[in-house]
Motif scaffolding. Structure first.
Motif, PDB file in Angstrom:
ATOM      1  N   MET A  67     -11.237  22.973 -26.987  1.00 48.14           N
ATOM      2  CA  MET A  67     -11.951  22.511 -28.252  1.00 48.14           C
ATOM      3  C   MET A  67     -13.321  21.830 -27.427  1.00 48.14           C
ATOM      4  SD  MET A  67     -11.066  23.487 -31.070  1.00 48.14           S
ATOM      5  CE  MET A  67     -10.455  25.036 -30.039  1.00 48.14           C
TER       6      MET A  67
ATOM      7  N   ALA B 281      -4.875  30.190 -29.770  1.00 50.77           N
ATOM      8  CA  ALA B 281      -4.379  29.480 -28.400  1.00 50.77           C
ATOM      9  C   ALA B 281      -3.191  29.830 -27.636  1.00 50.77           C
ATOM     10  CB  ALA B 281      -4.740  27.968 -28.700  1.00 50.77           C
TER      11      ALA B 281
ATOM     12  N   LYS C 186     -10.674  30.005 -31.705  1.00 50.05           N
ATOM     13  CA  LYS C 186      -9.948  29.631 -30.415  1.00 50.05           C
ATOM     14  C   LYS C 186      -8.485  29.094 -30.839  1.00 50.05           C
ATOM     15  CE  LYS C 186     -11.808  31.358 -26.704  1.00 50.05           C
ATOM     16  NZ  LYS C 186     -11.057  32.104 -25.825  1.00 50.05           N
ATOM     17  N   THR C 187      -8.533  28.234 -32.010  1.00 48.00           N
ATOM     18  CA  THR C 187      -7.335  27.254 -32.322  1.00 48.00           C
ATOM     19  C   THR C 187      -6.238  28.591 -32.713  1.00 48.00           C
ATOM     20  OG1 THR C 187      -8.471  25.355 -32.659  1.00 48.00           O
ATOM     21  CG2 THR C 187      -6.194  25.714 -33.580  1.00 48.00           C
TER      22      THR C 187
ATOM     23  N   TRP D 213      -0.022  24.848 -27.555  1.00 47.82           N
ATOM     24  CA  TRP D 213      -1.436  24.751 -27.465  1.00 47.82           C
ATOM     25  C   TRP D 213      -1.787  23.903 -26.636  1.00 47.82           C
ATOM     26  CZ3 TRP D 213       1.249  26.239 -31.738  1.00 47.82           C
ATOM     27  CH2 TRP D 213       0.531  27.322 -32.701  1.00 47.82           C
TER      28      TRP D 213
ATOM     29  N   ALA E  78     -14.306  26.920 -32.839  1.00 50.08           N
ATOM     30  CA  ALA E  78     -13.146  26.179 -32.621  1.00 50.08           C
ATOM     31  C   ALA E  78     -12.095  26.702 -33.736  1.00 50.08           C
ATOM     32  CB  ALA E  78     -13.692  24.919 -33.621  1.00 50.08           C
TER      33      ALA E  78
ATOM     34  N   ASN F 286      -5.277  23.018 -25.472  1.00 50.34           N
ATOM     35  CA  ASN F 286      -6.365  23.508 -26.525  1.00 50.34           C
ATOM     36  C   ASN F 286      -7.317  22.283 -26.672  1.00 50.34           C
ATOM     37  OD1 ASN F 286      -7.049  25.370 -28.494  1.00 50.34           O
ATOM     38  ND2 ASN F 286      -6.432  23.814 -30.069  1.00 50.34           N
ATOM     39  N   SER F 287      -7.014  21.019 -26.145  1.00 52.91           N
ATOM     40  CA  SER F 287      -8.033  19.958 -26.389  1.00 52.91           C
ATOM     41  C   SER F 287      -9.235  20.149 -25.730  1.00 52.91           C
ATOM     42  CB  SER F 287      -7.326  18.594 -26.036  1.00 52.91           C
ATOM     43  OG  SER F 287      -6.963  18.539 -24.661  1.00 52.91           O
TER      44      SER F 287
END
Length: 384
Positions: free
Chosen positions: A147, A102, A98-99, A140, A95, A143-144
């Motif tokens: 995640m 992104a 990757k964030t 982003w 997490a 990005n959800s």
């Protein structure tokens, strides 16, 4: 026989009865009535060759039974805790990594999934366009979905890698053949990729489409199943599985190899010290920066080795949105079409330079965060 009795005679029956449950063949009261000096008589009887009293036999049976229970419980707890720790540490590592990258990842996917010509200037123009038209947080977008995918993906990947290392006996010694490290990483990648693939497809769809096309992750799945069918959730799985073998194998294998070389160097330095100053605990583990550098090198080689298959995966995942369903129906057809229309550098390896920026940061950070979180969680677990 006498040695076995001597080993168990140091455990008194009064101590054993305090551990539940008691042995079914010996009531709890029997253990309380046996005098403490019975241990000595049992031991002497075994050494002299005399017949061992039934009380001594019962005592040995109880000791063996209780010891087995405690060892099994301890082993089970340790194994369960180890897997749980790896899952949590892996999810956090994936997490965070990757964030961090992104926006770069979204830019890379945009060029991979279309036939737009890539350049560093064009990538910055794309980021500026997204920022002006949709706002800062649009960088982003998707990005959800990332995640939702990367947390279970990284958790399963790191945890399964720890288990595959045990199966292949990779972590029992520093003198391990490199292909076993590569194999452990490949199997971990295949395991995690297969279990989380639909989430990866959803992330790719959300990354290249306007906000109105797919508003939520759930909407992606509903639209795909209704308009294209359930099996389309696994479109592009084959190149993904083929690509993850060299990628995960090279990444994990090289990272573990670099850590092993670091450990061997530390042990060699330790051997130069006087014997009284040597201690196994003096072998210094890699610090977070060193772990990040090891991971960065591993990620650089890992992502380069499988990049054309990553291109094929993205094209197949987004084919229905770009109007290339027929051309990108198979791996061979996809790679052939990309090669003929765009070439090698600007086609099969399009965006690789961007990946050389994103990949080392992402992989290096994920390895470093995983090791750090795993060590912290293991210390907390051991304290409890």
């Amino acid at each position: 026989m006498s040695q076995g009795l001597e080993a168990t005679s140091v455990i008194s029956i009064s101590d054993l009865t305090s551990l539940q449950p008691t042995h079914p063949s010996v009531p709890a009261s029997a253990g309380q009535q046996l005098p403490l000096h019975a241990n000595e008589s049992c031991s002497s009887a075994g050494r002299s060759g005399e017949a061992v009293p039934s009380a001594c036999q019962n005592e040995a049976s109880v000791a063996s039974h209780q010891t087995g229970i405690l060892q099994k419980h301890s082993s089970s707890k340790e194994k369960g805790g180890s897997v749980g720790v790896s899952l949590i540490a892996g999810a956090l590592a994936g997490a965070i990594a990757k964030t961090t990258i992104a926006p770069i990842d979204r830019t890379k996917i945009n060029f991979q999934a279309t036939n737009q010509r890539y350049s560093t200037i064009e990538s910055f123009r794309y980021l500026r366009k997204c920022y002006k038209s949709e706002g800062f947080f649009s960088l982003w977008r998707g990005n959800s979905a990332t995640m939702a995918r990367i947390a279970p993906y990284a958790a399963i990947q790191f945890a399964s890698h720890e288990q595959w290392k045990k199966v292949l006996r990779v972590d029992t010694t520093t003198d391990v053949v490199s292909y076993r490290r590569f194999l452990a990483g490949s199997l971990a990648g295949v395991t995690s990729q297969f279990m989380t693939y639909p989430l990866d497809l959803a992330r790719a769809r959300m990354a290249i489409t306007p906000r109105d096309t797919y508003r939520t992750l759930t909407q992606v799945f509903i639209k795909i199943v209704r308009s294209e069918g359930f099996l389309k959730l696994y479109r592009g799985l084959t190149p993904t599985m083929l690509g993850v073998i060299p990628y995960a194998g090279t990444s994990f294998g090289m990272y573990e190899t670099l850590k092993a070389h670091h450990r061997e160097k530390q042990e060699a330095l330790l051997q130069q010290l006087a014997p009284e100053n040597r201690s196994r605990g003096d072998v210094v583990a890699p610090n977070p920066l060193e772990r990040m550098l090891f991971g960065a090198v591993a990620g650089l080689f890992g992502q380069t080795s499988s990049y054309p298959l990553d291109i094929a995966r993205r094209r197949m995942q987004t084919a229905s949105l770009t109007g290339n369903s027929n051309a990108y129906a198979t791996i061979r057809g996809t790679l052939t079409t990309v090669y003929r229309e765009e070439g090698i550098v600007h086609g099969l390896y399009k965006g690789l330079s961007l990946n050389w920026v994103k990949g080392p940061i992402s992989v290096g950070m994920s390895f470093a965060v995983f090791d750090y979180c795993k060590n912290v969680l293991e210390r907390l677990t051991n304290e409890d």
